[in-house]
Design an enzyme around this catalytic site. Structure first.
Site: not given
Ligand code: BG6
Length: 491
Positions: A49, A150, A180, A184, A218, A237, A242, A342
């Site tokens: 955009r 996803k 993804h 891995k 993470e 998420d 995953h 996180k």
């Protein structure tokens, strides 16, 4: 027909200026260019955009890839890569933008085979799919492909709706639902580890394994993704996709062949065997939490609620831990503990398999107090390695043991690992769907977590917290079935 006649000649990135494109897709496409894996006639279209020209886009891409261009030869690769691009300013909901896009696809060429990569918010998937169909870009059916990131839907019902819309306009062979983590190296290596080594397979079951832990920690926060993340949370998420995928690869039976559907059939069987979590059992099976401010590697970091564009009273979870049982012959009674968060102390993704205690306390009368059980640790990132912890006797007159770690890095020192996206993007281009998600996988994964989602959607008043830089809330310990089970944070 030669293979190159089947390959796409255009690759469109919707959401080209977003986080995913910046951090994952562009570097991965560049790596494929560097490896000589992009066909000469492939053009790349960046759709976004932002009111930019192609020159603005090229400057932006150059800056993103700066770190990758360390040698003079890379400069040539970069020039070749940038020459493929064309920037298209467009609105995902505006039919006119799609007309412009259609006109821009391989102009002057007879090739119209295109990959459409939806690197956009899940909320916009349906609009793009419908607009592509309206302008006829879902054709040619066997050729044009659509890649969906996803989470596939927001819950079971919306995933089913999304899938119906997709199937109205695209054939299943055209659809690439990406997770993804399946690209891995360690995850693929897990298949080899399990099914190419007869040593392991006899031990891989409830007779020898006490429990399995899957951790994806993470240290990063949510970066600039509040718009998406605050709606999604860690359960949607990370865990629904995953971590569930990792669980299926750990738990699946050997497939009859290493081909897309055979593999996916086995994964679905695992998901179908997961014991449903009753509403009243959600508390015993799942823990959520959100980070408050804290310290990571000497840096002070803000709380989740203070992140840019997050509601100051948001109760979105940034940490989730859950326990599942797989009710089949191999795994009945073995808890699978999954956790992701996180702003944890460091990035550390691993699968930790804890074996049972030896059946006999043979060393009871010796100075050994108790023997800790064996572990097999499969590290996914940052390190890609496998460790086995075995007891050995310490040299000396007394019967003392120590734990020896048999440590194998998957990489030789002269080898480099690629990010998961390189392999998966190449698969999209070459038309290999083995490492992509079939709808029933996504659907069953939603079925598993839907009770948790529903329960949490109603319980909106309170969420436990954990300081940034810690391993999550103390509440996560209550999931364990026995006192000798503890979270394994380090390799
Ligand atoms: C993405 C999630 O799918 O995976 C992110 O949306 C997460 O929140 C990322 O940070 C982790 O992937 P990787 O490959 O960077 O570890």
């Amino acid at each position: 027909m030669s293979q190159s006649e089947n390959l796409p000649c255009s690759f469109v990135i919707f959401g080209a200026t977003g986080d995913l494109a910046t951090h994952k897709l562009l570097p991965a496409l560049f790596d494929l260019e560097n490896a000589g894996r992009l066909a000469d006639n492939l053009s790349l279209i960046a759709f976004s955009r932002r009111d930019w020209t192609t020159d603005d886009w090229l400057g932006h891409t150059r800056a993103i890839l700066q770190d990758k261009v360390s040698q003079p030869s890379h400069q040539m690769v970069l020039d070749r890569f940038l020459a493929r691009f064309h920037y298209l300013r467009g609105d995902l909901n505006d039919a006119e933008s799609y007309r412009t896009l259609a006109a821009d696809l391989a102009p002057g060429s007879t090739c119209s085979r295109t990959v459409f990569y939806l690197a956009i918010r899940p909320a916009d998937f349906v609009a793009v799919i419908k607009n592509l169909k309206e302008i006829g870009l879902n054709e040619p059916r066997g050729m044009n492909r659509v890649v969906i990131e996803k989470p596939f839907g927001e819950d079971l019902e919306s995933a089913q709706v999304l899938n119906r819309v997709l199937h109205q306009h695209f054939d299943e062979e055209q659809i690439y639902r990406i997770d993804h983590f399946l690209g891995k190296e360690t995850v693929q290596n897990l298949l080899v580890f399990r099914f190419a080594n007869t040593l392991i397979e006899p031990l891989w079951n409830r007779n020898f394994i006490d429990h399995v832990q899957i951790t994806v920690a993470e240290s990063i926060g949510i970066e600039k993704r509040a718009g998406y993340y605050d709606r999604a949370g860690a359960l949607r998420d990370m865990l629904q996709n995953h971590l569930m995928q990792l669980l299926t690869v750990v738990a699946m039976e050997p497939p009859p062949a290493l081909e897309a559907d055979a593999l996916r059939d086995e994964k679905v069987k695992v998901l179908r065997s997961i014991r449903p979590i009753a509403k009243r059992a959600v508390h015993a099976h799942a823990v959520r939490a959100q980070y408050t401010h804290g310290n990571i590697s000497g840096q002070t970091v803000a709380s989740y609620q203070q992140e840019e564009n997050v509601e100051p009273d948001s109760i979105t979870e940034t940490f989730v831990a859950a326990k599942f049982y797989i009710d089949n012959w191999r795994w009945r009674g073995v808890p699978f503990y999954l956790r992701t968060g996180k702003r944890m102390p460091k990035q550390n993704s691993m699968i930790a398999i804890r074996f049972r205690h030896p059946p006999q306390q043979l060393f009871r009368e010796t100075p050994l107090e108790s023997i800790t059980p064996n572990w097999v640790l499969l590290s996914i990132q940052p390190e890609e390695s496998m460790r086995m912890e075995i007891h050995v006797k310490q040299p000396g007159l007394d019967m003392n043991t120590r734990v020896m770690q048999m440590n194998a890095s998957f990489l030789r020192t002269d080898e480099q690992t690629l990010d998961a996206y390189e392999a998966l993007l190449l698969d999209v281009i070459e038309g290999d769907r083995s490492l992509f998600i079939r709808f029933d996988e996504a659907e069953w994964a939603w079925r598993v977590i839907d009770p948790i989602l529903k329960f949490w959607t109603v319980e909106r008043e309170y969420i436990p917290t954990y300081p940034a830089g810690s391993w999550g809330p103390a509440e996560a310990n209550r999931l364990f079935d026995s006192d000798d089970q503890i979270w394994r944070n380090e390799l």
